[in-house]
Design a protein around this motif. Structure first.
Motif, PDB file in Angstrom:
ATOM      1  N   LEU A   1       0.808  -1.218   0.000  1.00  0.00           N
ATOM      2  CA  LEU A   1       0.000   0.000   0.000  1.00  0.00           C
ATOM      3  C   LEU A   1       0.843   1.271   0.000  1.00  0.00           C
ATOM      4  N   TYR A   2       1.860   1.346   0.839  1.00  0.00           N
ATOM      5  CA  TYR A   2       2.678   2.565   0.888  1.00  0.00           C
ATOM      6  C   TYR A   2       3.486   2.764  -0.395  1.00  0.00           C
ATOM      7  N   PRO A   3       4.134   1.742  -0.946  1.00  0.00           N
ATOM      8  CA  PRO A   3       4.788   1.953  -2.247  1.00  0.00           C
ATOM      9  C   PRO A   3       3.805   2.367  -3.351  1.00  0.00           C
ATOM     10  N   LEU A   4       2.577   1.844  -3.305  1.00  0.00           N
ATOM     11  CA  LEU A   4       1.561   2.262  -4.274  1.00  0.00           C
ATOM     12  C   LEU A   4       1.194   3.738  -4.084  1.00  0.00           C
ATOM     13  N   PHE A   5       1.057   4.163  -2.827  1.00  0.00           N
ATOM     14  CA  PHE A   5       0.790   5.570  -2.530  1.00  0.00           C
ATOM     15  C   PHE A   5       1.917   6.441  -3.069  1.00  0.00           C
ATOM     16  N   LEU A   6       3.157   6.048  -2.799  1.00  0.00           N
ATOM     17  CA  LEU A   6       4.306   6.822  -3.282  1.00  0.00           C
ATOM     18  C   LEU A   6       4.351   6.868  -4.810  1.00  0.00           C
ATOM     19  N   ALA A   7       4.089   5.732  -5.438  1.00  0.00           N
ATOM     20  CA  ALA A   7       4.107   5.691  -6.903  1.00  0.00           C
ATOM     21  C   ALA A   7       3.029   6.613  -7.470  1.00  0.00           C
ATOM     22  N   GLY A   8       1.845   6.599  -6.880  1.00  0.00           N
ATOM     23  CA  GLY A   8       0.778   7.488  -7.334  1.00  0.00           C
ATOM     24  C   GLY A   8       1.132   8.952  -7.139  1.00  0.00           C
TER      25      GLY A   8
ATOM     26  N   LEU B   1       5.524  13.409  17.463  1.00  0.00           N
ATOM     27  CA  LEU B   1       5.891  12.196  16.734  1.00  0.00           C
ATOM     28  C   LEU B   1       5.059  12.045  15.462  1.00  0.00           C
ATOM     29  N   LEU B   2       3.775  12.387  15.540  1.00  0.00           N
ATOM     30  CA  LEU B   2       2.937  12.319  14.342  1.00  0.00           C
ATOM     31  C   LEU B   2       3.390  13.340  13.303  1.00  0.00           C
ATOM     32  N   ILE B   3       3.821  14.497  13.764  1.00  0.00           N
ATOM     33  CA  ILE B   3       4.348  15.507  12.845  1.00  0.00           C
ATOM     34  C   ILE B   3       5.623  15.002  12.185  1.00  0.00           C
ATOM     35  N   ARG B   4       6.496  14.419  12.978  1.00  0.00           N
ATOM     36  CA  ARG B   4       7.777  13.929  12.446  1.00  0.00           C
ATOM     37  C   ARG B   4       7.569  12.864  11.376  1.00  0.00           C
ATOM     38  N   HIS B   5       6.680  11.916  11.651  1.00  0.00           N
ATOM     39  CA  HIS B   5       6.479  10.809  10.712  1.00  0.00           C
ATOM     40  C   HIS B   5       5.645  11.189   9.498  1.00  0.00           C
TER      41      HIS B   5
ATOM     42  N   ASP C   1       5.849   4.344   6.432  1.00  0.00           N
ATOM     43  CA  ASP C   1       4.432   4.072   6.231  1.00  0.00           C
ATOM     44  C   ASP C   1       3.588   4.450   7.446  1.00  0.00           C
ATOM     45  N   SER C   2       4.190   5.050   8.454  1.00  0.00           N
ATOM     46  CA  SER C   2       3.465   5.423   9.672  1.00  0.00           C
ATOM     47  C   SER C   2       2.336   6.408   9.399  1.00  0.00           C
ATOM     48  N   ALA C   3       2.578   7.406   8.572  1.00  0.00           N
ATOM     49  CA  ALA C   3       1.545   8.407   8.280  1.00  0.00           C
ATOM     50  C   ALA C   3       0.356   7.770   7.574  1.00  0.00           C
ATOM     51  N   LEU C   4       0.632   6.910   6.618  1.00  0.00           N
ATOM     52  CA  LEU C   4      -0.452   6.239   5.894  1.00  0.00           C
ATOM     53  C   LEU C   4      -1.212   5.289   6.810  1.00  0.00           C
ATOM     54  N   THR C   5      -0.496   4.588   7.672  1.00  0.00           N
ATOM     55  CA  THR C   5      -1.142   3.671   8.606  1.00  0.00           C
ATOM     56  C   THR C   5      -2.039   4.426   9.573  1.00  0.00           C
ATOM     57  N   THR C   6      -1.553   5.538  10.109  1.00  0.00           N
ATOM     58  CA  THR C   6      -2.346   6.347  11.035  1.00  0.00           C
ATOM     59  C   THR C   6      -3.602   6.875  10.353  1.00  0.00           C
ATOM     60  N   THR C   7      -3.453   7.383   9.142  1.00  0.00           N
ATOM     61  CA  THR C   7      -4.595   7.922   8.404  1.00  0.00           C
ATOM     62  C   THR C   7      -5.605   6.829   8.084  1.00  0.00           C
ATOM     63  N   THR C   8      -5.135   5.672   7.663  1.00  0.00           N
ATOM     64  CA  THR C   8      -6.027   4.554   7.362  1.00  0.00           C
ATOM     65  C   THR C   8      -6.779   4.107   8.616  1.00  0.00           C
ATOM     66  N   LEU C   9      -6.078   4.048   9.739  1.00  0.00           N
ATOM     67  CA  LEU C   9      -6.718   3.677  10.995  1.00  0.00           C
ATOM     68  C   LEU C   9      -7.794   4.690  11.385  1.00  0.00           C
TER      69      LEU C   9
END
Length: 150
Positions: free
Chosen positions: A61-68, A120-124, A130-138
């Motif tokens: 998922l994260y590599p797909l997000f980056l590719a997009g 920490l959320l700002i840093r990531h 993939d922390s930012a994408l995981t947090t947003t998905t959650l």
């Protein structure tokens, strides 16, 4: 009431986004590594591969997000980081879920403002993780779950 809630929603997003972009300018985190290489492979060959060897060692998922994001921005690293910062400004979802579950707009505002400025959320939000994408998905799941009701 709806107009005030919309104003808080926009305000929370802008606070979260401004904090993340300010950190991006201040820290200028490196944005190279396995995930960037995997997104390159997705753009060039349509497969998840490192050095030409296909891999299943990473969640796609994260590599797909980056590719997009790379495709949308022409490959600009800084623009991809800005898109990631915007996506990671998920305090809006946090606010909406908190309003729905707590039935207290003031508590939801306080909670989402704290989420917006959490270091920490700002840093990531702007590093190659993939922390930012995981947090947003959650948070998207939580928001959808509390909307179900009953």
């Amino acid at each position: 009431m709806i107009a005030r809630r919309q104003a808080w929603t926009v305000g929370v997003f802008l606070l979260a986004f401004a904090a993340r972009v300010a950190y991006l300018f201040w820290a200028q985190p490196a944005f190279a590594g396995y995930y960037w290489d995997l997104s390159s492979s997705l753009l060039q060959t349509g497969t998840l591969a490192l050095d030409g060897v296909r891999t299943t060692g990473f969640e796609p998922l994260y590599p797909l997000f980056l590719a997009g994001a790379r495709f949308a921005t022409g490959g600009s690293v800084f623009a991809v980081q800005l898109i990631q910062c915007a996506m990671a400004s998920a305090a809006v979802l946090f606010f909406l879920a908190a309003v729905r579950s707590l039935s207290n707009e003031r508590a939801a505002v306080i909670a989402s403002v704290l989420f917006s400025v959490h270091p920490l959320l700002i840093r990531h939000s702007s590093d190659l993780s993939d922390s930012a994408l995981t947090t947003t998905t959650l948070l998207a799941f939580v928001w959808a779950f509390v909307r179900i009701g009953g």
